[in-house]
Design an enzyme around this catalytic site. Structure first.
Site, short mmCIF file in Angstrom:
data_model
loop_
_atom_site.label_atom_id
_atom_site.label_comp_id
_atom_site.label_asym_id
_atom_site.label_seq_id
_atom_site.Cartn_x
_atom_site.Cartn_y
_atom_site.Cartn_z
N ASN A 195 -63.04 33.37 -78.94
CA ASN A 195 -62.19 33.96 -79.98
C ASN A 195 -61.26 32.94 -80.62
O ASN A 195 -61.14 32.88 -81.85
CB ASN A 195 -61.37 35.12 -79.40
CG ASN A 195 -62.21 36.34 -79.10
OD1 ASN A 195 -63.26 36.55 -79.71
ND2 ASN A 195 -61.78 37.15 -78.15
N ARG A 212 -57.02 34.05 -70.37
CA ARG A 212 -56.22 34.86 -69.46
C ARG A 212 -56.68 36.31 -69.45
O ARG A 212 -57.12 36.85 -70.45
CB ARG A 212 -54.74 34.83 -69.89
CG ARG A 212 -54.01 33.61 -69.46
CD ARG A 212 -52.52 33.88 -69.28
NE ARG A 212 -51.82 34.07 -70.54
CZ ARG A 212 -50.54 34.37 -70.63
NH1 ARG A 212 -49.82 34.54 -69.53
NH2 ARG A 212 -49.95 34.52 -71.79
N ARG A 241 -50.68 31.56 -67.30
CA ARG A 241 -51.42 30.39 -67.78
C ARG A 241 -51.67 29.42 -66.62
O ARG A 241 -52.68 28.73 -66.57
CB ARG A 241 -50.65 29.71 -68.91
CG ARG A 241 -50.53 30.54 -70.19
CD ARG A 241 -49.74 29.80 -71.26
NE ARG A 241 -49.63 30.57 -72.50
CZ ARG A 241 -48.68 31.43 -72.77
NH1 ARG A 241 -47.73 31.64 -71.87
NH2 ARG A 241 -48.65 32.05 -73.92
N ASN A 277 -55.50 26.38 -71.71
CA ASN A 277 -54.37 26.63 -70.81
C ASN A 277 -54.67 26.22 -69.37
O ASN A 277 -55.84 26.20 -68.96
CB ASN A 277 -53.99 28.12 -70.85
CG ASN A 277 -53.13 28.46 -72.04
OD1 ASN A 277 -52.20 27.72 -72.36
ND2 ASN A 277 -53.41 29.57 -72.69
N ASP A 306 -45.83 29.37 -80.24
CA ASP A 306 -44.62 29.99 -79.68
C ASP A 306 -43.56 30.16 -80.76
O ASP A 306 -42.86 31.18 -80.80
CB ASP A 306 -44.07 29.14 -78.54
CG ASP A 306 -45.04 29.04 -77.37
OD1 ASP A 306 -45.84 29.98 -77.18
OD2 ASP A 306 -45.00 28.02 -76.65
N ARG A 313 -44.33 33.11 -83.00
CA ARG A 313 -43.95 34.36 -82.33
C ARG A 313 -42.44 34.55 -82.35
O ARG A 313 -41.94 35.66 -82.56
CB ARG A 313 -44.50 34.37 -80.90
CG ARG A 313 -46.01 34.53 -80.86
CD ARG A 313 -46.60 34.35 -79.47
NE ARG A 313 -48.03 34.66 -79.49
CZ ARG A 313 -48.90 34.28 -78.56
NH1 ARG A 313 -48.48 33.56 -77.52
NH2 ARG A 313 -50.16 34.61 -78.66
#
Length: 312
Positions: free
Chosen positions: A10, A82, A88, A120, A148, A151
């Site tokens: 993905n 994950r 991670r 990761n 990050d 987000r």
């Protein structure tokens, strides 16, 4: 420019799609270990060319690294994603072997490539690639801080009820649920410090939500997110290919910057055609520096696992 994306899952496929739609490469190679997956996704992307109007040639390959020869940028997304409840860090044992094998094979065919690591645990995988390949440090970059930070800006915009594109904010430190550091003191909305617009409790919640942003999505989706990671990868690659000189937080090898050495960790850097060019010093206060040091200690403990495993 020829670009390779290793891993057609993905994240890798989304990253490839973003790169292609932005016209960043004349040729893009999508490579995966699973038979037919890279070829199928490459064909799927190519069948959008007339609709979206791009001319990049996308090639899929099942584990044939010779097709990646001459790549200027190589993005490594390989590894298991994950699952709900996994950190991670839980991925280190499996993904270390995968990333090292990929990195070694890539270097055989593209010795001058800039390596972008997404796998990761990202900080430790970037450190592994840096140590194992022996490349100049500016050519090994971990993509975590851009994601990050996106987000962080999303949660800030939600709290402000203002467009995320009008918000500025950075996240430094490790790319982990407990190691990232959203720099709330530096966050702004159209030049106004957000600390003047949101109370301390709200800012603290924004920072906490940012830190578990990946885990929140993993719980909802049942696997790791891919749209935002793919877009963040595209932004990083664009800054390199177009020599943009943009400042992005990236995981890079430190040699005394921010008080740390012999570690790859997220800090603001200037990105250009040669990879990362310079670490930007944000002059952390005592509290922020203490958090950064704590983050570095946690990442260094993970890095030590690589030595125990004799991977490096």
């Amino acid at each position: 420019m020829k670009i390779t994306v290793v891993g057609a899952g993905n994240v890798g496929a989304t990253c490839a799609n973003v790169i292609v739609q932005q016209g960043l490469a004349s040729e893009l190679v999508l490579l995966d270990i699973k038979e037919g997956v890279a070829e199928g996704k490459a064909m799927d992307i190519m069948q959008t060319a007339t609709t979206l109007g791009f001319n990049t040639r996308v090639i899929g390959s099942t584990n044939d690294y010779s097709k990646t020869a001459g790549s200027g940028v190589v993005v490594i997304t390989s590894g298991i994603p994950r699952k709900p409840g996994m950190s991670r860090e839980d991925l280190i044992g499996t993904n270390a072997g995968i990333v090292k094998g990929v990195a070694d094979n890539i270097l055989k065919y593209s010795p001058d490539a800039i390596i972008v690591v997404i796998s990761n645990p990202m900080d430790t995988m970037t450190y592994l690639a840096y140590k194992a390949l022996g490349l100049p440090k500016n050519r090994v970059i971990g993509m975590g801080g851009i994601l990050d930070s996106s987000r962080f800006k999303y949660y800030l915009s939600e709290a402000l009820q203002r467009p995320a594109t009008d918000v500025q904010g950075f996240v430094i430190g490790g790319h982990g649920d407990t190691t990232m550091i959203p720099l709330t003191r530096f966050a702004t909305y159209q030049g106004i410090r957000i600390s003047e617009l949101l109370d301390a409790a709200t800012l603290q919640k924004v920072a906490a939500d940012t830190m578990v942003g990946g885990a929140t999505l993993t719980k909802l989706l049942g696997t790791s997110a891919w749209y935002a990671p793919g877009a963040s990868c595209g932004a990083l690659v664009k800054a390199i290919v177009l020599d943009e000189k943009k400042i992005y937080p990236c995981c890079v090898a430190l040699d005394g910057e921010y008080g740390q050495s012999d570690i790859c960790l997220g800090v603001p850097v200037i990105l250009g055609k040669d990879g990362w060019e310079k670490v930007v010093d944000y002059k952390l206060n005592a509290e922020e520096q203490a958090a950064f040091n704590k983050s570095a200690e946690a990442v260094r403990n993970m890095n030590n696992v690589l030595k125990e495993m004799k991977v490096i």
